[in-house]
Design a protein around this motif. Structure first.
Motif, PDB file in Angstrom:
ATOM      1  N   TRP A   1       0.819  -1.208   0.000  1.00 50.61           N
ATOM      2  CA  TRP A   1       0.000   0.000   0.000  1.00 50.61           C
ATOM      3  C   TRP A   1       0.859   1.266   0.000  1.00 50.61           C
TER       4      TRP A   1
ATOM      5  N   ALA B   1       1.685   3.282  -3.342  1.00 50.97           N
ATOM      6  CA  ALA B   1       0.805   4.287  -3.947  1.00 50.97           C
ATOM      7  C   ALA B   1       1.391   5.679  -3.802  1.00 50.97           C
TER       8      ALA B   1
ATOM      9  N   LYS C   1      -0.071   0.533 -10.517  1.00 50.75           N
ATOM     10  CA  LYS C   1      -1.331   0.910  -9.868  1.00 50.75           C
ATOM     11  C   LYS C   1      -2.282  -0.280  -9.784  1.00 50.75           C
ATOM     12  N   ARG C   2      -2.323  -1.059 -10.859  1.00 55.94           N
ATOM     13  CA  ARG C   2      -3.225  -2.227 -10.856  1.00 55.94           C
ATOM     14  C   ARG C   2      -2.831  -3.212  -9.760  1.00 55.94           C
TER      15      ARG C   2
ATOM     16  N   ILE D   1      -1.190  -2.536  -6.921  1.00 57.34           N
ATOM     17  CA  ILE D   1      -1.463  -1.967  -5.599  1.00 57.34           C
ATOM     18  C   ILE D   1      -2.914  -2.186  -5.196  1.00 57.34           C
ATOM     19  N   TYR D   2      -3.811  -1.992  -6.151  1.00 56.53           N
ATOM     20  CA  TYR D   2      -5.232  -2.060  -5.810  1.00 56.53           C
ATOM     21  C   TYR D   2      -5.852  -3.444  -6.026  1.00 56.53           C
ATOM     22  N   SER D   3      -5.067  -4.390  -6.516  1.00 52.18           N
ATOM     23  CA  SER D   3      -5.621  -5.729  -6.737  1.00 52.18           C
ATOM     24  C   SER D   3      -4.926  -6.800  -5.899  1.00 52.18           C
TER      25      SER D   3
ATOM     26  N   SER E   1      -4.931  -7.416  -2.805  1.00 46.77           N
ATOM     27  CA  SER E   1      -5.784  -8.041  -1.790  1.00 46.77           C
ATOM     28  C   SER E   1      -6.634  -9.151  -2.404  1.00 46.77           C
TER      29      SER E   1
END
Length: 279
Positions: A168, A171, A238-239, A241-243, A245
């Protein structure tokens, strides 16, 4: 020219047989086992590797008769590494000289290096093995105790979750995240191999094998994004970082299929060993 494993191994076999006809090994060649372990049968290579690895395995009784400079090293450390260059084939060869007892003891354990030793052995081929050790060692490498395999899986799962907590922060500082991403990807691929094969390859083989595993196939597109992010692709970063999880949950689902009901799956920190306090 595309890499041809069979031709490459033929060159190594020729080198190995000539090597065993030299001193001090020629006197003991009947009691020595010589295996090609890298590149192994599980490798998926398009180019000739810069270095090949051959294992020479000798029992402790035979070591006693070797020249003192070599026997003393082997009796003290159980392993000696020699670098060779074969002028005929132009191959660079790392020769690992093991005591048989050291290799057998290694196969009793389930740490990362021991799992890599299993991987190497399971993909190895024979140059010389008059005492038929290869089949026995292969059988031993396949006999990973279920509790040992679970412990190794649990350790990797804990490392994956620990590293995930740092993703995280990328980011806000994506330029500093390649090491974190590499560690995260490496541990996931190790887990992919551990689940399917009961062993895991050294780091240089990880990417070539990942897509062949069940978990690797589930996470194939995400693997591609990680590699792009490591190569400084900001959109892929970015993909990830947000995927990531979602990736964790995909792994958790597979672990639940195998180790249903284990506390450590939902609580990776339960893996940690208790801290010993001095009295």
């Amino acid at each position: 020219m595309p890499f041809n494993l069979d031709q490459h191994n033929e060159l190594l076999e020729t080198w190995g047989k000539e090597f065993l006809n030299q001193q001090p090994w020629v006197e003991f060649s009947e009691r020595i086992s010589l295996f090609i372990v890298s590149p192994g049968s599980k490798w998926n290579l398009s180019l000739t590797p810069e270095n090949s690895i051959v294992w020479l395995i000798v029992d402790r009784d035979t070591i006693q008769s070797l020249p003192r400079t070599l026997s003393s090293k082997l009796l003290k450390t159980s392993i000696v590494v020699e670098e060779h260059h074969d002028l005929n084939s132009n191959l660079n060869i790392s020769l690992f000289i093991f005591t048989l007892e050291h290799l057998e003891n290694t196969l009793e354990r389930v740490g990362r290096s021991e799992m890599e030793t299993r991987w190497h052995l399971l993909g190895s081929s024979i140059i010389s093995d008059n005492l038929l050790r290869h089949d026995a060692l292969i059988a031993k490498a396949k006999m990973v105790p279920s509790e040992g395999l679970e412990r190794a899986t649990r350790l990797l799962w804990h490392e994956i979750n620990s590293t995930a907590q740092g993703l995280w922060t990328l980011a806000h500082a994506p330029e500093s995240g390649s090491l974190t991403l590499s560690e995260f990807l490496t541990n996931i691929i190790r887990l992919c191999c551990l689940i399917d094969y009961g062993s895991s390859p050294p780091v240089e083989e990880l990417n070539s094998i990942s897509q062949e595993t069940r978990l690797g196939q589930r996470l194939g597109k995400w693997f591609q994004d990680v590699e792009m992010a490591i190569s400084k692709n900001p959109e892929a970063g970015k993909r990830i970082i947000y995927s990531h999880s979602q990736v964790i949950e995909e792994i958790r689902d597979m672990l639940n299929e195998i180790y249903r009901g284990r506390e450590w799956i939902n609580n990776p920190a339960a893996n940690r060993m208790p801290v010993r306090t001095r009295v």
